[in-house]
Design an enzyme around this catalytic site. Structure first.
Site, PDB file in Angstrom:
ATOM      1  N   LYS A 256       0.825  -1.206   0.000  1.00  0.00           N
ATOM      2  CA  LYS A 256       0.000   0.000   0.000  1.00  0.00           C
ATOM      3  C   LYS A 256       0.865   1.265   0.000  1.00  0.00           C
ATOM      4  O   LYS A 256       0.650   2.185  -0.780  1.00  0.00           O
ATOM      5  CB  LYS A 256      -0.917   0.020   1.249  1.00  0.00           C
ATOM      6  CG  LYS A 256      -1.763  -1.240   1.395  1.00  0.00           C
ATOM      7  CD  LYS A 256      -2.618  -1.227   2.659  1.00  0.00           C
ATOM      8  CE  LYS A 256      -1.860  -1.233   3.957  1.00  0.00           C
ATOM      9  NZ  LYS A 256      -1.115  -2.463   4.254  1.00  0.00           N
TER      10      LYS A 256
ATOM     11  N   ARG B 235      11.988  -5.691   4.471  1.00  0.00           N
ATOM     12  CA  ARG B 235      11.822  -4.238   4.328  1.00  0.00           C
ATOM     13  C   ARG B 235      12.877  -3.485   5.145  1.00  0.00           C
ATOM     14  O   ARG B 235      13.174  -3.825   6.287  1.00  0.00           O
ATOM     15  CB  ARG B 235      10.436  -3.809   4.798  1.00  0.00           C
ATOM     16  CG  ARG B 235      10.331  -2.276   4.872  1.00  0.00           C
ATOM     17  CD  ARG B 235       8.939  -1.757   4.974  1.00  0.00           C
ATOM     18  NE  ARG B 235       8.187  -2.344   6.058  1.00  0.00           N
ATOM     19  CZ  ARG B 235       6.873  -2.220   6.182  1.00  0.00           C
ATOM     20  NH1 ARG B 235       6.189  -1.547   5.285  1.00  0.00           N
ATOM     21  NH2 ARG B 235       6.248  -2.788   7.177  1.00  0.00           N
TER      22      ARG B 235
ATOM     23  N   ARG C 294       0.651  -9.290  13.470  1.00  0.00           N
ATOM     24  CA  ARG C 294       0.003  -8.283  12.619  1.00  0.00           C
ATOM     25  C   ARG C 294      -0.905  -8.959  11.590  1.00  0.00           C
ATOM     26  O   ARG C 294      -1.975  -8.462  11.278  1.00  0.00           O
ATOM     27  CB  ARG C 294       1.061  -7.437  11.904  1.00  0.00           C
ATOM     28  CG  ARG C 294       1.725  -6.434  12.840  1.00  0.00           C
ATOM     29  CD  ARG C 294       2.982  -5.857  12.235  1.00  0.00           C
ATOM     30  NE  ARG C 294       2.750  -5.071  11.051  1.00  0.00           N
ATOM     31  CZ  ARG C 294       3.700  -4.746  10.183  1.00  0.00           C
ATOM     32  NH1 ARG C 294       4.949  -5.147  10.383  1.00  0.00           N
ATOM     33  NH2 ARG C 294       3.430  -4.005   9.134  1.00  0.00           N
TER      34      ARG C 294
HETATM   35  P1  AP5 Z   1       4.914  -1.510   1.771  1.00  0.00           P
HETATM   36  O1  AP5 Z   1       4.510  -0.744   0.557  1.00  0.00           O
HETATM   37  O2  AP5 Z   1       5.612  -0.805   2.865  1.00  0.00           O
HETATM   38  O3  AP5 Z   1       3.649  -2.324   2.320  1.00  0.00           O
HETATM   39  P2  AP5 Z   1       2.411  -1.808   3.144  1.00  0.00           P
HETATM   40  O4  AP5 Z   1       1.203  -2.503   2.603  1.00  0.00           O
HETATM   41  O5  AP5 Z   1       2.370  -0.317   3.179  1.00  0.00           O
HETATM   42  O6  AP5 Z   1       2.779  -2.447   4.548  1.00  0.00           O
HETATM   43  P3  AP5 Z   1       2.868  -1.850   5.996  1.00  0.00           P
HETATM   44  O7  AP5 Z   1       3.618  -2.874   6.785  1.00  0.00           O
HETATM   45  O8  AP5 Z   1       3.422  -0.456   6.033  1.00  0.00           O
HETATM   46  O9  AP5 Z   1       1.376  -1.828   6.363  1.00  0.00           O
HETATM   47  P4  AP5 Z   1       0.752  -1.996   7.706  1.00  0.00           P
HETATM   48  O10 AP5 Z   1      -0.635  -1.739   7.310  1.00  0.00           O
HETATM   49  O11 AP5 Z   1       0.971  -3.216   8.476  1.00  0.00           O
HETATM   50  O12 AP5 Z   1       1.551  -0.937   8.615  1.00  0.00           O
HETATM   51  P5  AP5 Z   1       1.188   0.526   9.067  1.00  0.00           P
HETATM   52  O13 AP5 Z   1       2.425   1.317   9.013  1.00  0.00           O
HETATM   53  O14 AP5 Z   1      -0.022   1.027   8.383  1.00  0.00           O
HETATM   54  O15 AP5 Z   1       5.810  -2.741   1.256  1.00  0.00           O
HETATM   55  C1  AP5 Z   1       6.388  -3.663   2.171  1.00  0.00           C
HETATM   56  C2  AP5 Z   1       7.742  -4.135   1.607  1.00  0.00           C
HETATM   57  O16 AP5 Z   1       7.544  -4.809   0.361  1.00  0.00           O
HETATM   58  C3  AP5 Z   1       8.736  -2.989   1.319  1.00  0.00           C
HETATM   59  O17 AP5 Z   1      10.021  -3.455   1.624  1.00  0.00           O
HETATM   60  C4  AP5 Z   1       8.604  -2.746  -0.196  1.00  0.00           C
HETATM   61  O18 AP5 Z   1       9.810  -2.289  -0.743  1.00  0.00           O
HETATM   62  C5  AP5 Z   1       8.238  -4.137  -0.720  1.00  0.00           C
HETATM   63  N1  AP5 Z   1       7.280  -4.093  -1.816  1.00  0.00           N
HETATM   64  C6  AP5 Z   1       6.177  -3.306  -1.882  1.00  0.00           C
HETATM   65  N2  AP5 Z   1       5.503  -3.537  -3.028  1.00  0.00           N
HETATM   66  C7  AP5 Z   1       6.197  -4.498  -3.692  1.00  0.00           C
HETATM   67  C8  AP5 Z   1       6.000  -5.186  -4.931  1.00  0.00           C
HETATM   68  N3  AP5 Z   1       4.935  -4.913  -5.683  1.00  0.00           N
HETATM   69  N4  AP5 Z   1       6.887  -6.131  -5.290  1.00  0.00           N
HETATM   70  C9  AP5 Z   1       7.955  -6.417  -4.504  1.00  0.00           C
HETATM   71  N5  AP5 Z   1       8.216  -5.810  -3.319  1.00  0.00           N
HETATM   72  C10 AP5 Z   1       7.334  -4.860  -2.915  1.00  0.00           C
HETATM   73  O19 AP5 Z   1       0.738   0.282  10.599  1.00  0.00           O
HETATM   74  C11 AP5 Z   1       1.680  -0.048  11.601  1.00  0.00           C
HETATM   75  C12 AP5 Z   1       0.972  -0.150  12.952  1.00  0.00           C
HETATM   76  O20 AP5 Z   1       0.360   1.120  13.288  1.00  0.00           O
HETATM   77  C13 AP5 Z   1      -0.185  -1.148  13.056  1.00  0.00           C
HETATM   78  O21 AP5 Z   1       0.285  -2.455  13.326  1.00  0.00           O
HETATM   79  C14 AP5 Z   1      -0.983  -0.555  14.222  1.00  0.00           C
HETATM   80  O22 AP5 Z   1      -0.382  -0.835  15.461  1.00  0.00           O
HETATM   81  C15 AP5 Z   1      -0.886   0.937  13.968  1.00  0.00           C
HETATM   82  N6  AP5 Z   1      -1.975   1.434  13.120  1.00  0.00           N
HETATM   83  C16 AP5 Z   1      -1.841   1.998  11.879  1.00  0.00           C
HETATM   84  N7  AP5 Z   1      -3.032   2.335  11.384  1.00  0.00           N
HETATM   85  C17 AP5 Z   1      -3.944   1.979  12.318  1.00  0.00           C
HETATM   86  C18 AP5 Z   1      -5.359   2.055  12.379  1.00  0.00           C
HETATM   87  N8  AP5 Z   1      -6.087   2.569  11.356  1.00  0.00           N
HETATM   88  N9  AP5 Z   1      -5.976   1.587  13.480  1.00  0.00           N
HETATM   89  C19 AP5 Z   1      -5.280   1.092  14.526  1.00  0.00           C
HETATM   90  N10 AP5 Z   1      -3.932   0.981  14.531  1.00  0.00           N
HETATM   91  C20 AP5 Z   1      -3.270   1.417  13.429  1.00  0.00           C
END
Ligand code: AP5
Length: 224
Positions: free
Chosen positions: A19, A133, A177
């Site tokens: 995402k 990552r 997660r």
């Molecule tokens: P990346 O693009 O970073 O993936 P992502 O889907 O954004 O994953 P996240 O881990 O950031 O999402 P998340 O939802 O768990 O974490 P968030 O920060 O929102 O890609 C991942 C890796 O793959 C990278 O290394 C990239 O280079 C690689 N990659 C990407 N696309 C690729 C492709 N097409 N091909 C190959 N490689 C690729 O949340 C973190 C924490 O915050 C949560 O656990 C929670 O505690 C809290 N939180 C956040 N939002 C909320 C909410 N709304 N409610 C409650 N708690 C929340």
């Protein structure tokens, strides 16, 4: 950069689905405003204080932060003038109550949610991406040790900042997660499908190929 368009979009998908990576490509191509709850919460943790400490307890275990806290942060951010022409919401909503709060807030502001992009990936791909990552400590750019490596090991290509592994990308936390995603967030797929807003994309594709698909899809929908 192309002309900025007006749309409110949600990016939905498992941790590691890509995402944030696609949001960054959309920002670069179209100048859209990216609101990542994960980034905002991590910033609050870095700032420290009682709130930061409380947030870190949830996040480092891979648990969701309480709805009331996240919703306040998002609604306040969306009320700023630069969000007037639309936003990419990345990581929000993640629960049904959050989705309800978003609906109410948009309706109250006379706005609509235009599209929800659902990134479908296997658990295997998600785990492999999260474990590899690395993130720039300075500018926040994402890398992957094998899929998208930096030119110089552990150094950001853009700003020469140091690359680090997120605390919640350690194997035990990643597992939790993914469990939390299944339990709390997956229901939103049906919620948005029922509203006719869900568009599903193959999150397992290489990032550039996926961006072309998303770009075409948004153009077809008349949103870009
Ligand atoms: P990346 O693009 O970073 O993936 P992502 O889907 O954004 O994953 P996240 O881990 O950031 O999402 P998340 O939802 O768990 O974490 P968030 O920060 O929102 O890609 C991942 C890796 O793959 C990278 O290394 C990239 O280079 C690689 N990659 C990407 N696309 C690729 C492709 N097409 N091909 C190959 N490689 C690729 O949340 C973190 C924490 O915050 C949560 O656990 C929670 O505690 C809290 N939180 C956040 N939002 C909320 C909410 N709304 N409610 C409650 N708690 C929340």
């Amino acid at each position: 950069m192309n002309q900025r368009s007006i749309m409110n979009m949600v990016l939905l998908g498992a941790p590691g689905a890509g995402k944030g990576t696609q949001a960054a490509l959309l920002v670069k191509a179209y100048g859209l405003l990216h609101i990542s709850t994960g980034d905002m919460l991590r910033e609050a943790v870095r700032e420290g204080g009682e709130t930061g400490k409380e947030l870190a307890i949830y996040m480092n275990k891979g648990e969701l932060v309480p709805d009331s806290i996240v919703t306040r942060v998002v609604i306040e951010r969306m009320a700023k003038p630069d969000a007037e022409d639309g936003v990419i919401l990345d990581g929000y909503p993640r629960t049904k109550p959050q989705a309800g709060s978003l609906d109410d807030s948009l309706e109250g502001a006379g706005k609509t949610l235009d599209v929800v992009l659902y990134f479908d990936v296997s658990e295997k791909v998600a785990i492999e991406r999260l474990s590899g990552r690395r993130v720039c400590r300075n500018c926040g750019k994402n890398y992957h040790l094998t899929n998208m490596p930096p030119k110089k090991e552990s150094i950001c290509d853009v700003c020469s900042g140091e690359l680090y592994q997120r605390a919640d990308d350690k194997p035990e936390t990643v597992k939790n997660r993914l469990v939390v995603y299944e339990e709390s967030t997956k229901d939103l797929i049906a919620y948005y499908r029922d509203k006719g807003l869900l568009r599903e994309v193959d999150g397992g594709l290489p990032a550039g190929d996926l961006f072309e698909i998303i770009d075409a899809l948004l153009k077809e929908e008349g949103l870009l």
